[in-house]
Design an enzyme around this catalytic site. Structure first.
Site, PDB file in Angstrom:
ATOM      1  N   GLU A  47       4.758   5.378   0.016  1.00  0.00           N
ATOM      2  CA  GLU A  47       3.521   5.656  -0.300  1.00  0.00           C
ATOM      3  C   GLU A  47       2.456   6.023   0.699  1.00  0.00           C
ATOM      4  O   GLU A  47       2.666   6.003   2.248  1.00  0.00           O
ATOM      5  CB  GLU A  47       2.561   4.198  -0.520  1.00  0.00           C
ATOM      6  CG  GLU A  47       1.048   4.264  -0.566  1.00  0.00           C
ATOM      7  CD  GLU A  47       0.310   3.007  -0.875  1.00  0.00           C
ATOM      8  OE1 GLU A  47      -0.781   2.375  -1.038  1.00  0.00           O
ATOM      9  OE2 GLU A  47       1.435   1.913   0.253  1.00  0.00           O
ATOM     10  N   CYS A  78      -5.584   4.536   2.591  1.00  0.00           N
ATOM     11  CA  CYS A  78      -5.444   5.756   2.098  1.00  0.00           C
ATOM     12  C   CYS A  78      -5.896   6.611   1.131  1.00  0.00           C
ATOM     13  O   CYS A  78      -6.193   7.396   0.148  1.00  0.00           O
ATOM     14  CB  CYS A  78      -3.460   5.780   1.843  1.00  0.00           C
ATOM     15  SG  CYS A  78      -3.490   4.507   0.365  1.00  0.00           S
TER      16      CYS A  78
END
Length: 348
Positions: A249, A283
């Site tokens: 990720e 994020c």
């Protein structure tokens, strides 16, 4: 009274490291949150071998035993969410309500995967050959190396550690160096949950010393990483080279689109929460706002008003809406981006 040094947790024992690091409260640099042990490649080796030796016993444990362990971890996190949430906010810098909320989420994640351990699925199919059955079962991968970031220091470790343990894997956990106190607090809870020694291991230290040793180790069957794109790309290449499983990720660049028929108040609320929640250090933050012409002027005026009213202060202070960024290096990066924006025509 001197502060106790946070230690590594390897094969069921708390161990000192090879060097020491410190972590200050980003809201108050005079407040020392933790002194912690830094590990090295040798300690990573010990942790991986302990995990490999312990994995078979845990892989053959019953679903009920896995449930009991994970549920106990989740229950303690939830029972201590105020205390742990304050620690999180003090160490990472997000506001205290956010810290408490994240802690609660971490506890819920462990409880969710406790229940998942009781219902691991399989399939039984008819065969084209008479008298033959086809049965499909799921087996643990083995030793899993988990490398986590600083921006969600309890929730992201939870959603890596909990499923790994639920499905019978053993774990070596390497947290970001900016959040050792959160990692140690989580490890301390896990250490008392009834896991066999070696099934869960904590090794704190830098990416070059600990992270790389973990990624490259032939006994590590899978790696899960959340962090920067360049580091993730390097992990992917290293894992692929020895055919280990890998999950990544690696950040995001997220547009929020506002159309002419949008509810203006709601759109601005979503924008402010999306861009400034957790001081924008996630994020999934809204890093680009795309607004159509019909609503543009009113949207910008209201957004400017809302942003100017945001309260920036100490993360533990009641009413604070934006705490500090996590470190001086992050502050320098943010200021550099502001200068880039101004050079490209952004208004101050």
């Amino acid at each position: 009274m001197p502060m106790a040094t946070l230690k590594q947790y390897i094969n069921g024992r708390w161990e000192t490291g090879v060097t020491l690091g410190t972590r200050e409260n980003p809201s108050d640099l005079a407040d020392l949150v933790a002194e912690f042990a830094r590990g090295d490649a040798a300690q990573t080796e010990s942790a991986v071998r302990a995990a490999a030796d312990a994995q078979a016993e845990w892989a053959h444990s019953t679903p009920q035993r896995r449930f009991d362990v994970l549920d106990a971890i989740g229950s303690e996190i939830l029972a201590r969410k105020e205390e742990l949430g304050r620690l999180l906010s003090r160490e990472e810098g997000k506001t205290q309500p956010e810290g408490i909320g994240e802690t609660g989420r971490a506890g819920q994640i462990f409880k969710y995967f406790a229940a998942e351990a009781l219902r691991i699925p399989g399939e039984k199919l008819a065969s084209v050959r008479p008298g033959v059955d086809i049965e499909i079962t799921r087996e643990p991968v083995g030793v899993v190396g988990l490398i986590t970031p600083w921006n969600f220091p309890l929730a992201i470790p939870a959603w890596k550690i909990a499923p790994a343990l639920a499905y019978g894997n053993s774990v070596v956990f390497k947290p970001a160096e900016l959040v050792p106190a959160c990692a140690s607090a989580l490890a301390e809870i896990i250490s008392r949950s009834g896991l066999p020694a070696g099934v869960f291991n904590l090794v704190m230290g830098g990416g070059r010393a600990v992270g790389q040793a973990l990624v490259d180790h032939p006994l590590v069957d899978a790696v899960s990483f959340t962090g920067s794109v360049p580091v993730g790309q390097g992990i992917l290449k290293a894992a692929a080279g020895r055919q280990a499983k890998v999950q990544l990720e690696m950040g995001g660049k997220n547009p929020l689109v506002v159309l002419d028929d949008a509810d203006l108040e709601r759109a601005v609320d979503c924008t402010v929460q999306g861009a400034y929640f957790s001081t924008g250090q996630r994020c999934t933050a809204s890093s680009r706002i795309i607004v159509t012409a019909g609503i543009y002027g009113r949207f910008v005026a209201l957004l400017r008003e809302r942003v100017q009213a945001l309260v920036v202060d100490h993360a533990l202070k009641r009413g604070t809406e934006i705490g500090p960024v996590v470190s001086a290096e992050q502050l320098e990066q943010d200021l550099a981006y502001i200068q880039i924006g101004r050079a490209e025509g952004a208004e101050w």
